[in-house]
Design a protein around this motif. Structure first.
Motif, short mmCIF file in Angstrom:
data_model
loop_
_atom_site.label_atom_id
_atom_site.label_comp_id
_atom_site.label_asym_id
_atom_site.label_seq_id
_atom_site.Cartn_x
_atom_site.Cartn_y
_atom_site.Cartn_z
N LYS A 401 0.82 -1.20 0.00
CA LYS A 401 0.00 0.00 0.00
C LYS A 401 0.86 1.26 0.00
CE LYS A 401 -4.08 -2.01 2.22
NZ LYS A 401 -4.96 -2.00 3.41
N ILE A 463 4.74 10.32 1.15
CA ILE A 463 3.64 9.77 1.96
C ILE A 463 3.75 10.24 3.40
CG2 ILE A 463 2.65 7.65 2.91
CD1 ILE A 463 3.41 6.27 0.26
N ASN A 466 2.92 13.86 3.73
CA ASN A 466 1.47 14.09 3.61
C ASN A 466 0.67 13.45 4.73
OD1 ASN A 466 1.65 15.56 1.21
ND2 ASN A 466 1.54 13.73 -0.07
N PHE A 469 -0.88 9.77 2.53
CA PHE A 469 -1.39 9.60 1.16
C PHE A 469 -0.35 10.12 0.17
CE2 PHE A 469 -2.68 13.87 2.38
CZ PHE A 469 -2.42 14.62 1.25
N TYR A 470 -0.58 9.81 -1.11
CA TYR A 470 0.31 10.31 -2.16
C TYR A 470 -0.44 10.44 -3.47
CZ TYR A 470 0.75 5.46 -3.96
OH TYR A 470 0.50 4.21 -4.48
N TYR A 471 0.14 11.18 -4.39
CA TYR A 471 -0.32 11.25 -5.77
C TYR A 471 0.74 10.55 -6.63
CZ TYR A 471 -3.54 14.80 -4.06
OH TYR A 471 -4.52 15.46 -3.36
N LYS A 492 -5.93 10.85 -5.45
CA LYS A 492 -5.34 10.79 -4.11
C LYS A 492 -5.37 9.34 -3.63
CE LYS A 492 -5.85 13.08 0.41
NZ LYS A 492 -6.67 14.07 1.16
N ILE A 493 -4.19 8.80 -3.30
CA ILE A 493 -4.07 7.37 -2.98
C ILE A 493 -3.65 7.22 -1.51
CG2 ILE A 493 -2.93 5.20 -3.57
CD1 ILE A 493 -2.36 6.46 -6.35
N SER A 494 -4.42 6.43 -0.76
CA SER A 494 -4.11 6.20 0.65
C SER A 494 -3.04 5.12 0.80
CB SER A 494 -5.37 5.77 1.40
OG SER A 494 -5.05 5.36 2.73
N ALA A 495 -2.15 5.31 1.77
CA ALA A 495 -1.12 4.31 2.08
C ALA A 495 -1.59 3.33 3.15
CB ALA A 495 0.17 4.99 2.52
#
Length: 648
Positions: A401, A463, A466, A469-471, A492-495
């Motif tokens: 993730k 990550i 932030n 999260f990351y782009y 927007k992507i959750s880790a």
């Protein structure tokens, strides 16, 4: 009977009359109304000239030119028309010999005696000017204008890529769009955005006389089509930061990747050693390419997305976050460090760089304590009430993730996913599913079979910056006049780790730089940079140095990862490079002491060339004979030596 005969007679006459009328009408349409048939009839005095569009320019994020176009000229020939040629004069004008003339002409004839094909490509403006004065003497020859790439600052070669002439495979895959002599993006952004950068070809119908001299446009250009320039691109790259990063990495092997955390835009990306992208332009492209390909330091290898390394101590950041999310530890969890970690019933020992005593999470990051994270890994694998492989699968899922073991989806061809081995890998190696944390304890500190790319290291830093999260990291932030952004780069992507678990980790990273950690020598006055050093074991030579960081602590503007091969400690080489880049980007200055700057600028960490060992011929013959006798056994020993060792 008679009535039937007369009826058929009139029907037949009607058919003939109708057919005659249709023929007359068609002839009238062809000769009077439809001009396209005039064009076909006049093909013997017309020349169809392809008008090549200029490729779209590429700018940096501040509008500074990274890639532009400059004119060049291709000399074309129609072999059937090439008569009474002064070959010596032509050869002298374009810089070839008579043998070269014959070879080129034979190639053109084999392509088609009646159609124009390329005779000599990419003539310079100077050569073209010299040729133009005499071109009327060379019946069957004419010049076609086009453009090639030019790189004003000679930077970002691997990121930008280069263009090359299409091959047969390119032509076939394009379903007829490309033709022999066309150019196509070969690598980098040029390849990734080829469909947009290339534009659309035009055609100009030109009348010529018996001496092949242009006599103007046919039908005042009625049947011409205009070339459409390719879409321009605004890259995410900061030109000045890229120049500095390449300068700092000169004479070193490794990578620099800097990302804007709030957008995923890549601010700088260096693969070192690099090369001058202007070498991949012009008539010497082929020779230059082979020279680069033979270079033992692999300048054509795109290290930020294709090289995979054990992450070393920076992996402890991920370990701390995923263990908190799993409920195995919290910010106040303490483990004792007596200088090492015993495992496998006390038979194995993982050493630490110091004796840290009983410490909490933030302190474990500040001190980069190995036993702390060995204990964390043991809890993750052994303390969850399930088999080792099942617990490992959950551990691995949490890592993925964070973008580890996966391609991140950067807009460049050739990205590699790195490696996070599956549980089946270890089950197969050890011949049983009853393995526990002691079997692969080196994973706890980012060693062993783990492999991540420098891009993944920088993204991991983003990550943390932030808080969860990351782009997707990307190199093009705007396409065309409307500055279109691809939708996948706005996602927007959750880790997978809650924001509340990041603060203790970030506190530890801040102490690494701003208190008593291994990065304290590169602290930036007035900017709270949070970072982590790493020293990656290298069985083939000196250890690799790694450092990743983001700054400032609140509202971060930049996240960076620096990886320097064969450089030793992360705090010695990687950390100063990162510090200088971060400060330069945020406030356009560098406050690091001059002696430290000079050491980085002038440092040469390239591997020394190995001298071949001379072996007497008799000894060489004896060795070959022995290898023949022991070939099977030797192969088995090599295979066995490559297996991971059980940590017991």
């Amino acid at each position: 009977m008679n009535n039937s005969f007369f009826t058929r007679k009139y029907v037949i006459q009607g058919i003939f009359i109708t057919t005659a009328l249709l023929i007359v009408i068609r002839l009238f349409y062809i000769q009077i109304i439809d001009d396209s048939y005039i064009l076909s009839a006049n093909n013997n005095v017309l020349r169809k000239v392809i008008v090549y569009p200029a490729r779209g320019a590429i700018l940096d994020r501040n509008g500074k030119i990274l890639v532009q176009n400059e004119p060049i000229y291709d000399l074309l020939v129609t072999p059937r028309e090439a008569k009474d040629i002064d070959t010596l004069l032509l050869c002298d004008l374009i810089g070839i010999d008579k043998e070269g003339y014959i070879q080129r002409m034979e190639k053109a004839k084999s392509h088609s005696p009646y159609r124009a094909s390329q005779f000599e490509k990419q003539l310079s403006s100077t050569t073209y000017a010299r040729l133009q004065e005499h071109l009327y003497k060379f019946r069957g020859f004419y010049v076609q204008n086009r453009t090639v790439r030019s790189y004003p600052d000679s930077i970002a070669a691997q990121f930008l890529g280069y263009i090359q002439e299409v091959n047969q495979r390119d032509i076939e895959r394009s379903e007829g769009f490309y033709r022999p002599g066309d150019y196509i993006g070969a690598t980098g952004v040029e390849r990734a955005y080829e469909d947009l950068l290339r534009g659309k070809r035009g055609v100009k119908n030109q009348m010529v006389d018996a001496l092949n001299r242009p006599q103007g446009s046919f039908m005042e250009g009625k049947y011409d089509t205009l070339a459409v320039t390719g879409d321009g691109m605004v890259s995410s790259l900061d030109r000045d930061l890229q120049i500095l990063a390449e300068r700092l990495m000169k004479n070193k092997l490794g990578s620099v990747v800097a990302i804007e955390p709030s957008s995923g835009e890549i601010l700088a990306m260096v693969s070192s050693p690099t090369y001058d992208p202007n070498l991949m332009v012009g008539r010497d492209l082929g020779n230059n390419y082979m020279d680069l390909l033979r270079n033992e330091n692999k300048p054509m290898f795109l290290r930020p997305i294709q090289a995979s390394y054990p992450p070393g101590s920076i992996f402890k950041i991920v370990a701390a976050l995923t263990a908190q999310q799993a409920g195995m530890i919290d910010a106040n969890t303490r483990f004792t460090c007596n200088g090492g970690y015993r495992y496998g019933g006390g038979r194995g020992l993982m050493r630490c760089t110091g004796v840290h005593g009983t410490i909490d999470l933030a302190r474990s990051i500040e001190a980069s304590c190995n036993p702390y994270y060995a204990n964390v890994f043991a809890r993750m694998i052994d303390g969850r009430g399930m088999s080792g492989p099942q617990a490992y699968d959950l551990w691995r899922e949490a890592l993925m993730k964070f973008g580890l073991g996966n391609k991140l989806g950067i807009d460049l061809p050739g990205e590699k996913p790195g490696l996070v081995p599956t549980s089946n890998y270890y089950t197969k190696i050890y011949g049983s599913s009853k393995w526990r944390s002691s079997f692969n304890i080196s994973l706890s500190i980012g060693q062993g079979e783990l492999g991540i790319t420098p891009l993944q290291m920088a993204n991991l830093t983003a990550i943390v910056a932030n808080r969860g999260f990351y782009y997707r990291p990307h190199l093009i932030k705007g396409i065309g006049e409307e500055q279109i952004v691809k939708p996948e780069f706005a996602e927007k992507i959750s880790a997978g780790v809650d924001a509340k678990y990041y603060e203790s980790v970030i506190e530890g990273m801040s102490r690494v730089v701003n208190k008593s950690g291994s990065g304290r020598a590169v602290a930036i006055p007035g900017i709270e940079m949070c970072g982590k050093t790493g020293t990656v074991q290298n069985p083939h030579g000196e250890n690799h140095a790694v450092f990743f960081a983001f700054a400032p602590r609140e509202n971060p503007k930049i996240a960076i990862a620096v990886f320097v091969e064969n450089a030793g400690y992360g705090g010695t080489w990687a950390a100063p490079i990162a510090s200088m880049l971060v400060e330069n980007y945020i406030r356009d200055t560098i406050s690091l002491p001059k002696y430290l700057q000079d050491r980085i600028y002038n440092g040469d960490l390239r591997p020394k060339p190995k001298k071949p060992v001379e072996v007497p011929q008799t000894a060489l013959n004896n060795k070959k004979e022995k290898e023949k006798q022991q070939h099977g056994t030797s192969a088995l020993l090599v295979h066995h030596s490559q297996r991971p060792r059980r940590h017991e």
